[in-house]
Design a protein around this motif. Structure first.
Motif, mmCIF file in Angstrom:
data_model
loop_
_atom_site.group_PDB
_atom_site.id
_atom_site.type_symbol
_atom_site.label_atom_id
_atom_site.label_comp_id
_atom_site.label_asym_id
_atom_site.label_seq_id
_atom_site.Cartn_x
_atom_site.Cartn_y
_atom_site.Cartn_z
ATOM 1 N N UNK A 1 25.605 -17.358 18.664
ATOM 2 C CA UNK A 1 24.932 -18.528 19.205
ATOM 3 C C UNK A 1 24.786 -19.613 18.161
ATOM 4 N N UNK A 2 23.985 -20.608 18.492
ATOM 5 C CA UNK A 2 23.840 -21.779 17.626
ATOM 6 C C UNK A 2 22.390 -22.018 17.242
ATOM 7 N N UNK A 3 21.596 -20.949 17.168
ATOM 8 C CA UNK A 3 20.215 -21.106 16.729
ATOM 9 C C UNK A 3 20.172 -21.628 15.296
ATOM 10 N N UNK A 4 19.038 -22.168 14.923
ATOM 11 C CA UNK A 4 18.895 -22.784 13.607
ATOM 12 C C UNK A 4 19.288 -21.827 12.486
ATOM 13 N N UNK A 5 18.927 -20.549 12.617
ATOM 14 C CA UNK A 5 19.167 -19.597 11.531
ATOM 15 C C UNK A 5 20.639 -19.254 11.364
ATOM 16 N N UNK A 6 21.484 -19.631 12.316
ATOM 17 C CA UNK A 6 22.924 -19.388 12.170
ATOM 18 C C UNK A 6 23.598 -20.513 11.388
ATOM 19 N N UNK A 7 22.861 -21.587 11.118
ATOM 20 C CA UNK A 7 23.419 -22.723 10.396
ATOM 21 C C UNK A 7 23.117 -22.595 8.902
ATOM 22 N N UNK A 8 24.081 -22.935 8.062
ATOM 23 C CA UNK A 8 23.850 -22.823 6.613
ATOM 24 C C UNK A 8 22.675 -23.691 6.183
ATOM 25 N N UNK A 9 22.682 -24.944 6.579
ATOM 26 C CA UNK A 9 21.557 -25.835 6.262
ATOM 27 C C UNK A 9 20.595 -25.864 7.442
ATOM 28 N N UNK A 10 19.902 -24.780 7.647
ATOM 29 C CA UNK A 10 18.965 -24.717 8.770
ATOM 30 C C UNK A 10 17.783 -25.644 8.502
ATOM 31 N N UNK A 11 17.178 -26.129 9.575
ATOM 32 C CA UNK A 11 16.036 -27.034 9.444
ATOM 33 C C UNK A 11 14.896 -26.381 8.683
ATOM 34 N N UNK A 12 14.582 -25.149 9.046
ATOM 35 C CA UNK A 12 13.444 -24.475 8.424
ATOM 36 C C UNK A 12 13.721 -24.217 6.948
#
Length: 440
Positions: A294-305
């Protein structure tokens, strides 16, 4: 035939009909739950009625004279943001001068209606004991698979506190907040017996998180959005990851929380405070890391959190550097409907204590994701190959248990509800030193 506010019952006694007006029981307490006020010797009792009533708790020491003590509080009117604008009264009473480790029985309400009788044990005040927790997130009304096991665990006194790491009911505002009512009734069998400590998740966003902010009673004065509290040798920080995603409710909340987090961590790291409570544990809903699809924030290298927001004015800082800089030991998350234990990690780099004992004196915080308590959205799958920082993962329904034994040893395990309560993963986190110095 239409019925008004009062139903009419006709009873024939001999030849004479008798009519009685029977009002609905809107003053009957329900949705009873506890929380810790953050002050030694205290406990907050929160409940709901649907008409205005007094806010009273009658309580007593276990096996003492029943209800010999009385505490009074107040109720606040909560109007849901749905089309019906349903109104309810949220009652809060703070019990004080409780004796550490002593069990109490209580009920709440008023002379217009009383709850069932419940019991709890006041938290110990010293730092030399090992508090026990249940940890989970993402539990709904539909498919709350772990609920029954958690209810039984709690009532046999397995836990000193519950950490619900965001996402309740799915969703509390639905059906004009009746789904929220149903959820709070369901968890009463847990939350009326031990402090039920919370943080907001994305499913609470409706009407500016109003159902969450009004229904729960966490320490501090931020409407339960962020706060901290002490228990045994642990300083626990609860915060909102949602300030990075719902900036329509005010970007200032993100900066206010960040400023508060920095001050709280500074205070917790004062030598005298860190010596007393060496463990710092954070709880927030959306993880910085995960290996789900999926494309949740935690799957992104530069996550928002993790890294913050670069498209705001000014740019908003993320939390990974902050938590690393102040030596946070353990970060617990939910949101992903699965369980995942990470190796000690910072900036996508693994910092194990050693090859054979990765969690003995690690050089970075440890992350745990436990969001599979059960909800209508079912389980989230994983990408086929685990990431280098992923140590163990499972898509079984379940929840975590944790005990902080002393200043150096913390134990955590994941329970599979699919496998009838089997412990499917466990770890000992061992630290001879806490604080940012532990990373050196």
């Amino acid at each position: 035939m239409e019925m008004g506010a009062f139903a009419t019952i006709v009873v024939f006694c001999g030849l004479m009909p008798l009519a009685f007006g029977v009002p609905p029981i809107w003053k009957q307490p329900e949705q009873v739950h506890l929380s810790y006020a953050g002050v030694p010797g205290s406990m907050v009792v929160t409940w709901t009625t649907f008409s205005e009533a007094d806010s009273v708790v009658e309580y007593s020491v276990w096996a003492g004279k029943l209800f010999e003590l009385t505490a009074k509080g107040q109720a606040t009117l909560f109007k849901d943001g749905g089309s019906e604008e349903r109104e309810m009264f949220i009652h809060r009473v703070t019990l004080t001068d409780l004796k550490p480790a002593v069990s109490y029985v209580y009920h709440c309400g008023s002379d217009s209606g009383w709850s069932d009788i419940f019991y709890f044990t006041a938290l110990k005040e010293d730092v030399e004991w090992g508090p026990r927790f249940a940890l989970f997130g993402d539990m709904g009304n539909d498919n709350p698979q772990s609920l029954a096991r958690l209810q039984k665990d709690t009532q046999v006194r397995m836990y000193d506190a519950i950490l619900h790491i965001g996402d309740f009911a799915y969703d509390m505002e639905e059906d004009n907040a009746r789904v929220g009512d149903q959820f709070m009734r369901q968890v009463e069998a847990i939350a009326a017996y031990v402090p039920y400590m919370t943080c907001p998740g994305n499913h609470e966003y409706a009407y500016n998180f109003s159902n969450y902010r009004n229904r729960f009673s966490m320490p501090g004065n931020t409407e339960s959005l962020w706060y901290s509290w002490n228990i045994g040798p642990v300083h626990i920080i609860s915060f909102s990851t949602e300030v990075y995603f719902f900036i329509k409710y005010g970007l200032d909340l993100l900066f206010k929380q960040y400023e508060w987090l920095q001050k709280d961590l500074e205070e917790a790291n004062r030598p005298e405070n860190r010596a007393q409570r060496p463990w710092i544990i954070t709880m927030g809903h959306r993880p910085m890391y995960c290996s789900n699809t999926g494309k949740d924030d935690c799957t992104q290298f530069n996550s928002n959190v993790r890294t913050g927001l670069n498209d705001t004015d000014p740019p908003a800082p993320g939390l990974e550097d902050l938590f690393y800089r102040y030596g946070v030991d353990l970060e617990v998350w939910a949101h992903e409907h699965s369980y995942e234990r990470l190796w000690p990690v910072y900036n996508y780099t693994v910092f194990n204590g050693s090859r054979n004992e990765p969690y003995v004196n690690p050089k970075a915080p440890v992350h745990i994701i436990t969001g599979s308590a059960g909800c209508r959205e079912r389980i989230d799958p994983f990408v086929p190959d685990p990431r280098p920082w992923s140590a163990f993962r499972s898509d079984d329904y379940g929840y975590a248990r944790m005990q902080v034994f002393n200043s150096s040893h913390l134990y955590l395990e994941q329970v599979s509800d699919d496998q009838n309560g089997k412990v499917i993963d466990s770890m000992w986190l061992v630290k001879d030193q806490h604080g940012p110095e532990a990373w050196l």
